[in-house]
Design a protein around this motif. Sequence first.
Motif, mmCIF file in Angstrom:
data_model
loop_
_atom_site.group_PDB
_atom_site.id
_atom_site.type_symbol
_atom_site.label_atom_id
_atom_site.label_comp_id
_atom_site.label_asym_id
_atom_site.label_seq_id
_atom_site.Cartn_x
_atom_site.Cartn_y
_atom_site.Cartn_z
ATOM 1 N N VAL A 170 -6.573 4.141 3.148
ATOM 2 C CA VAL A 170 -7.221 3.939 4.456
ATOM 3 C C VAL A 170 -7.841 2.539 4.530
ATOM 4 O O VAL A 170 -7.626 1.793 5.502
ATOM 5 C CB VAL A 170 -8.299 5.027 4.695
ATOM 6 C CG1 VAL A 170 -9.147 4.684 5.905
ATOM 7 C CG2 VAL A 170 -7.634 6.393 4.882
ATOM 8 N N VAL A 171 -8.587 2.174 3.485
ATOM 9 C CA VAL A 171 -9.217 0.842 3.472
ATOM 10 C C VAL A 171 -8.145 -0.246 3.484
ATOM 11 O O VAL A 171 -8.269 -1.257 4.186
ATOM 12 C CB VAL A 171 -10.143 0.692 2.233
ATOM 13 C CG1 VAL A 171 -10.616 -0.748 2.092
ATOM 14 C CG2 VAL A 171 -11.333 1.614 2.358
ATOM 15 N N CYS A 199 -4.690 -9.201 12.786
ATOM 16 C CA CYS A 199 -5.433 -9.709 13.951
ATOM 17 C C CYS A 199 -5.852 -11.169 13.727
ATOM 18 O O CYS A 199 -5.734 -12.013 14.631
ATOM 19 C CB CYS A 199 -6.659 -8.846 14.219
ATOM 20 S SG CYS A 199 -6.238 -7.183 14.766
ATOM 21 N N ALA A 237 -8.238 -10.153 0.869
ATOM 22 C CA ALA A 237 -7.877 -8.759 1.185
ATOM 23 C C ALA A 237 -7.443 -8.021 -0.083
ATOM 24 O O ALA A 237 -7.827 -6.864 -0.297
ATOM 25 C CB ALA A 237 -6.753 -8.730 2.226
ATOM 26 N N ALA A 247 -5.123 -0.079 4.743
ATOM 27 C CA ALA A 247 -4.519 -0.171 6.081
ATOM 28 C C ALA A 247 -5.448 -0.927 7.036
ATOM 29 O O ALA A 247 -4.989 -1.764 7.831
ATOM 30 C CB ALA A 247 -4.239 1.230 6.609
ATOM 31 N N ILE A 248 -6.757 -0.659 6.940
ATOM 32 C CA ILE A 248 -7.717 -1.361 7.805
ATOM 33 C C ILE A 248 -7.681 -2.868 7.517
ATOM 34 O O ILE A 248 -7.658 -3.693 8.432
ATOM 35 C CB ILE A 248 -9.142 -0.803 7.596
ATOM 36 C CG1 ILE A 248 -9.226 0.627 8.156
ATOM 37 C CG2 ILE A 248 -10.195 -1.701 8.259
ATOM 38 C CD1 ILE A 248 -10.504 1.357 7.797
ATOM 39 N N MET A 249 -7.623 -3.211 6.215
ATOM 40 C CA MET A 249 -7.607 -4.640 5.863
ATOM 41 C C MET A 249 -6.323 -5.312 6.340
ATOM 42 O O MET A 249 -6.339 -6.472 6.761
ATOM 43 C CB MET A 249 -7.798 -4.802 4.361
ATOM 44 C CG MET A 249 -9.255 -4.613 3.964
ATOM 45 S SD MET A 249 -9.636 -5.166 2.321
ATOM 46 C CE MET A 249 -8.872 -3.915 1.354
ATOM 47 N N VAL A 263 -4.651 -4.482 9.001
ATOM 48 C CA VAL A 263 -4.795 -4.656 10.456
ATOM 49 C C VAL A 263 -5.706 -5.857 10.757
ATOM 50 O O VAL A 263 -5.393 -6.693 11.627
ATOM 51 C CB VAL A 263 -5.359 -3.363 11.106
ATOM 52 C CG1 VAL A 263 -5.762 -3.612 12.551
ATOM 53 C CG2 VAL A 263 -4.324 -2.239 11.027
ATOM 54 N N VAL A 264 -6.822 -5.960 10.022
ATOM 55 C CA VAL A 264 -7.741 -7.092 10.220
ATOM 56 C C VAL A 264 -7.017 -8.405 9.949
ATOM 57 O O VAL A 264 -7.146 -9.381 10.699
ATOM 58 C CB VAL A 264 -8.978 -6.948 9.298
ATOM 59 C CG1 VAL A 264 -9.803 -8.230 9.281
ATOM 60 C CG2 VAL A 264 -9.836 -5.776 9.748
ATOM 61 N N TYR A 316 0.830 -1.213 0.000
ATOM 62 C CA TYR A 316 0.000 0.000 0.000
ATOM 63 C C TYR A 316 0.863 1.262 0.000
ATOM 64 O O TYR A 316 0.516 2.243 -0.652
ATOM 65 C CB TYR A 316 -0.943 -0.001 1.201
ATOM 66 C CG TYR A 316 -2.116 -0.923 1.006
ATOM 67 C CD1 TYR A 316 -3.014 -0.697 -0.028
ATOM 68 C CD2 TYR A 316 -2.320 -2.012 1.825
ATOM 69 C CE1 TYR A 316 -4.078 -1.545 -0.236
ATOM 70 C CE2 TYR A 316 -3.385 -2.866 1.629
ATOM 71 C CZ TYR A 316 -4.255 -2.632 0.599
ATOM 72 O OH TYR A 316 -5.308 -3.468 0.393
#
Lengths: 108, 229
Positions: B112-113, B123, B156, B115-117, B119-120, B87
Motif C-alpha cells: 500500500v505504501v 504526480c 522513494a 503504491a502511494i509512493m 503515485v506521488v 512492488y
Amino acid sequence: MTAHPANGLDDVVHQRVRLGILTITHEARRVEFGFLRSALQLTAGNLGQHLAVLEKAELIHIEKGYEGKRPRTWITLTPAGNTALRQEIAHLKELVRQVEQAHSRTSS
Amino acid sequence: MTENSASVPDSPEHLLAAVRDLAREVRVAQRGTWFPLLVFAAITLLAIPVERYVPPSQCRAVDDGLICAGPNLGVLVYWPVALVVAYVAIAAFYIRQARRRGVGTRIGPYVVVGAIMAVVLACASVWRGLHPFMPPTGDGMPPHTVLFGLASPGVAMALALLVLAWVERYPALLAFGLGFLVIMLVQSNQVIRSSSPWHFLPQLLIPAVVLLLGSAAFYHVRPTIPQDA
C-alpha cells in the motif's frame, strides 16, 4: 481487594503449547500445520489435539485445503483468540510484577 | 514455592520468554529482505539505458552546447512504471515465500505504501514535465528543485526500505534504509554540470551498487528454513 491475576488465567490458553500456537498464529496472521509442528517441536497427533481444544473454544479457525496435490492445513486466529492471547499475556506480566514486588519486599 | 504455584506447568517468566522467542522465530521466518533490494537494484540499473538513449526534451541551444530543463519524458514515465512493477514482483515473492514456508506475511502495508509512493512520484513527474526549470547559475538550488529531489525515485526506494524494516521488524534493514536515504538525499541535491552523455551515471550506479551489496549481505544472513513445512 483486587482479584489475584492468577484467577484471570484461562485454562484453555494457560498451557505452554496452546499459548505457543496462539502466539505464532497471532504473529503470522496465518500459519500452516507443518510450521507449527516444527516451531513447537511436537508430533502431528499431539499438535492436532491442542488445535482441537483451541478450535472447540473458538480461539482459532482451521482451514483444510490443497496446494497442488499436497494437502495443507492453515490456522488463523479468531477475534476471540486474539483477545484471549492479549489477556493471558497481561495476566502473566501482572503475575511477574507481583512476584518481583513480593521478592523485593522480602529482601529489603 | 507455594502449592498453588507448583500446579502451574511453567512459571510466568518462562512462558513470557517462550512467547517472545516464538514471536521472534516467526518474524525471522517471514523475512525475505534480499529480494526487494535486488529488485530495486535491477530497476536502477535498467534506468541507465533509458536515461542515456531516450532523447531529452525541453532543451535549448546556448553558446557552448545545449541546456535541458530537466529529465526527459522517458525517464519521467520509466520510474513510476518501474516502481509499480517492482512492488508487484516483491509482493508476489513474499506471497510465494509465505506459502512455501507455511507462515503468513505482513506485506500488505508495504505494498500500500509503495503504491502511494509510486503515485506521488508519478504526480511529481507530471508536474515536473509541465514546469521545467533552468539549471541555476550559482551553487545553490531553487527550493522547488530541492522538493523535487525529495520526490525522486531513490528517496522513494529508501522510504520503501524503511517501511519494509518496520514490516519485518528488522533493525539491520532499518540501519541500511537510513543509510541509503542519506545517500539519496545527498545525491538529490547535487547539480550536475557536464556535457558528457553519461553525466547521470554516478547518480544511478552508486545506489545500484549499494542496493546490490545490501542484497548480497541480507541473502548471506537469510534464515534457513525447511522448504516444505
